[in-house]
Write a protein that holds these residues in place. Sequence first.
Motif, mmCIF file in Angstrom:
data_model
loop_
_atom_site.group_PDB
_atom_site.id
_atom_site.type_symbol
_atom_site.label_atom_id
_atom_site.label_comp_id
_atom_site.label_asym_id
_atom_site.label_seq_id
_atom_site.Cartn_x
_atom_site.Cartn_y
_atom_site.Cartn_z
ATOM 1 N N UNK A 85 0.838 -1.202 0.000
ATOM 2 C CA UNK A 85 0.000 0.000 0.000
ATOM 3 C C UNK A 85 0.872 1.250 0.000
ATOM 4 N N UNK A 86 0.493 2.222 -0.786
ATOM 5 C CA UNK A 86 1.249 3.469 -0.841
ATOM 6 C C UNK A 86 2.615 3.250 -1.468
ATOM 7 N N UNK A 87 3.506 4.184 -1.247
ATOM 8 C CA UNK A 87 4.865 4.099 -1.760
ATOM 9 C C UNK A 87 5.807 4.658 -0.703
ATOM 10 N N UNK A 88 7.027 4.117 -0.674
ATOM 11 C CA UNK A 88 8.016 4.568 0.308
ATOM 12 C C UNK A 88 8.758 5.780 -0.228
ATOM 13 N N UNK A 89 8.989 6.733 0.657
ATOM 14 C CA UNK A 89 9.726 7.941 0.289
ATOM 15 C C UNK A 89 11.082 7.938 0.965
ATOM 16 N N UNK A 90 12.077 8.508 0.310
ATOM 17 C CA UNK A 90 13.394 8.702 0.913
ATOM 18 C C UNK A 90 14.006 9.935 0.288
ATOM 19 N N UNK A 91 14.993 10.493 0.953
ATOM 20 C CA UNK A 91 15.721 11.618 0.376
ATOM 21 C C UNK A 91 17.184 11.474 0.745
ATOM 22 N N UNK A 92 18.033 11.931 -0.144
ATOM 23 C CA UNK A 92 19.468 11.779 0.080
ATOM 24 C C UNK A 92 20.009 12.935 0.924
ATOM 25 N N UNK A 93 21.103 12.616 1.650
ATOM 26 C CA UNK A 93 21.860 13.657 2.333
ATOM 27 C C UNK A 93 22.818 14.302 1.329
ATOM 28 N N UNK A 94 23.568 15.273 1.795
ATOM 29 C CA UNK A 94 24.462 15.983 0.876
ATOM 30 C C UNK A 94 25.530 15.074 0.296
ATOM 31 N N UNK A 95 25.822 13.960 0.977
ATOM 32 C CA UNK A 95 26.820 13.031 0.426
ATOM 33 C C UNK A 95 26.171 11.974 -0.466
ATOM 34 N N UNK A 96 24.901 12.138 -0.785
ATOM 35 C CA UNK A 96 24.219 11.228 -1.710
ATOM 36 C C UNK A 96 23.674 9.966 -1.066
ATOM 37 N N UNK A 97 23.839 9.808 0.239
ATOM 38 C CA UNK A 97 23.372 8.586 0.887
ATOM 39 C C UNK A 97 21.913 8.728 1.319
ATOM 40 N N UNK A 98 21.251 7.593 1.431
ATOM 41 C CA UNK A 98 19.870 7.573 1.932
ATOM 42 C C UNK A 98 19.598 6.225 2.578
ATOM 43 N N UNK A 99 18.516 6.158 3.307
ATOM 44 C CA UNK A 99 18.016 4.904 3.855
ATOM 45 C C UNK A 99 16.538 4.814 3.533
ATOM 46 N N UNK A 100 16.082 3.590 3.273
ATOM 47 C CA UNK A 100 14.660 3.407 2.952
ATOM 48 C C UNK A 100 14.189 2.072 3.521
ATOM 49 N N UNK A 101 12.947 2.044 3.957
ATOM 50 C CA UNK A 101 12.339 0.815 4.471
ATOM 51 C C UNK A 101 11.562 0.148 3.349
ATOM 52 N N UNK A 102 11.929 -1.100 3.032
ATOM 53 C CA UNK A 102 11.305 -1.835 1.935
ATOM 54 C C UNK A 102 10.923 -3.229 2.405
ATOM 55 N N UNK A 103 10.125 -3.915 1.610
ATOM 56 C CA UNK A 103 9.915 -5.348 1.777
ATOM 57 C C UNK A 103 10.457 -6.028 0.524
ATOM 58 N N UNK A 104 10.533 -7.366 0.563
ATOM 59 C CA UNK A 104 11.123 -8.053 -0.575
ATOM 60 C C UNK A 104 10.106 -8.147 -1.696
ATOM 61 N N UNK A 105 10.194 -7.237 -2.648
ATOM 62 C CA UNK A 105 9.255 -7.195 -3.753
ATOM 63 C C UNK A 105 9.982 -6.603 -4.960
ATOM 64 N N UNK A 106 9.254 -6.322 -5.997
ATOM 65 C CA UNK A 106 9.840 -5.664 -7.172
ATOM 66 C C UNK A 106 9.390 -4.207 -7.150
#
Lengths: 484, 119
Positions: A118-139
């Motif tokens: 349901x919905x979609x996960x959002x993330x944004x990068x820091x100034x060094x280009x890194x990010x973290x995101x919560x996902x499940x095993x899907x496509x």
Amino acid sequence: MSRILSNLALVALLGGCAAADYQLNETDEPVDPIVVGDTLVLEVSPGREIDDDGTVRAVAATVPTVSFDESMEVDLLRPFTLPGFVTGSTPNPQNRAEVPGTEGPVLASLVFRAPGVSGASLASTASDGTFEVALVDSVYQVTVAPEDPRVAMSTFTLDSPGGLDAIDLELGPGVPVWGRVFEGGTPYADAEVTLISNTGSRGATALTDADGWYEIRAQPGVYTVRTFGIGDGFDPQISAIVTVGEQGLRYDFDYPDLALQTIQARALRPNGTPLALVPYRLRASSLDDFGPEARVEITGVADTLGNIVTRAVRGSYTLEILPDLDLTGLRVTEFEVGAPVDLGDLELAPLATFTGAAIDPFGLPVANAQVRCTELGFGGRTWSTFTSDLGRFSLDAAATSVSCAISPPGDRTDLALTRVTLDPSSAENVVEFLRGRVLEGVVRFEGQPEDLALVEVRDTAGRVWGSTLTDRNGRFSVRVQFPQ
Amino acid sequence: MVLVQGCFYVEPTWQPVENHAPEILSPAPQDNTLIFRNTTETLRVVAVDEDDDNLLFFWDLPPFTQFTEDTVRQESVWSSRLLIEFDEALDGQQIELLIVDQAPRDPQSTTFVWDVEVP
């Protein structure tokens, strides 16, 4: 088929006769004929979404079709956090030159969409280009929208991220989408232009220079290119769906005359006193000299004296006043704005009282049924009440037609949520519950039954046609009736 | 007690019936903060009422918020859920839930407030 009877006297009459018929035919489950599984989706939210340590325990699942012929099985998934890194080509400053520039980390927002989640996960990068995101095993389909419009907006497919240690996304130089924005044939400086991906993600905003030029970079694909004018909310929004090829794309926007006309009105309570600070919304249904793709929607709040003052380009408009729950919204439709317009005093009506009763298919009153009515349009406000022991209800709601969902009480598992439109001019609204068909299943999380999971059956417009909670064995049973 | 014709008569006494406020078992998110990490975020409460009254859920949202809500009851447990569409304008706003029981006398209520953060 839902029915609203206009005379409560029918209740008793229907009750005696129909109940006797039912006893005779109890083995024949009466099935309302129209239940369409492939136009409904099942949404399941976990009974407990957050673990004791504050981490997300399980994410909601969406099952794209429902089956009434077999027990449905839904497995909720625990998300995992995955780190990632976004690099892109920071272009050299030459405008519209094919100079890719240097590779480096990119400030960007990311949207992860997956079927069944349901919905979609959002993330944004820091100034060094890194990010973290919560996902499940899907496509997942991942859309990356850099903050700098000169860095390529891109879409990737991410298959089974559960086996990955990290996600590296390289945007590359992309191709240019460029053009000019004009107002009345002259370059329009500081106009905002953006791309929107075919998944609905909005990219960075580019501003036109003094000569009206803009440039955005993107990977080839299908996009919506949109200008908001100078972004003050008064300029119409113009969009076009475009295919960006390997060589990029030029697209120009040409605004006609953008002269603004003043629109004013005064919002009043039913007793004639000012309705202070009430929100309003002004929408164009057509704009003079613009194509049908042009849009204007202006929102604001009246001042403390109820005065509404705004501006808009020439066209045909509808003004809606969106009060709190104690008043009916007001709509002034299809008025022409070709010169300054004063709509005068607009007195909002009080709520109307909808009275009626809920009955079962045998004409017997249904007590403790929830009556939830939502106004059509305006702010989508909702009013609720319950039927009395005699199955009667009285509800103050907007004095327009309202769409109501009548939910049976928990012990009436023989009834389905029933939707009707109530008319405030009717002295008596009698709503007959439909029986629908039974949808059953089980919800599990990590192999264990999920207690108190919220199970909802929705149509493609998001309206709920049945909802229930799972029991301690993770099982659910809900009746659904979805009329066409 | 008053002795009447050889029998014990227990004089009836009126005791006020106390109505209890609805109790929220599990608000989600729990910490009064809704952070938009998804395009659609969910607020949900599971609530019970000790007196087994019907419960009404009133969600108070900022103007122009796109949302859908749904309330369902399973025996004595109530669940109300609000789906909110991502909107940058929600940053710094508050969403308040008021739960009111439908006791015929002295209805009681419970509130829960979330602060919205858009990262």
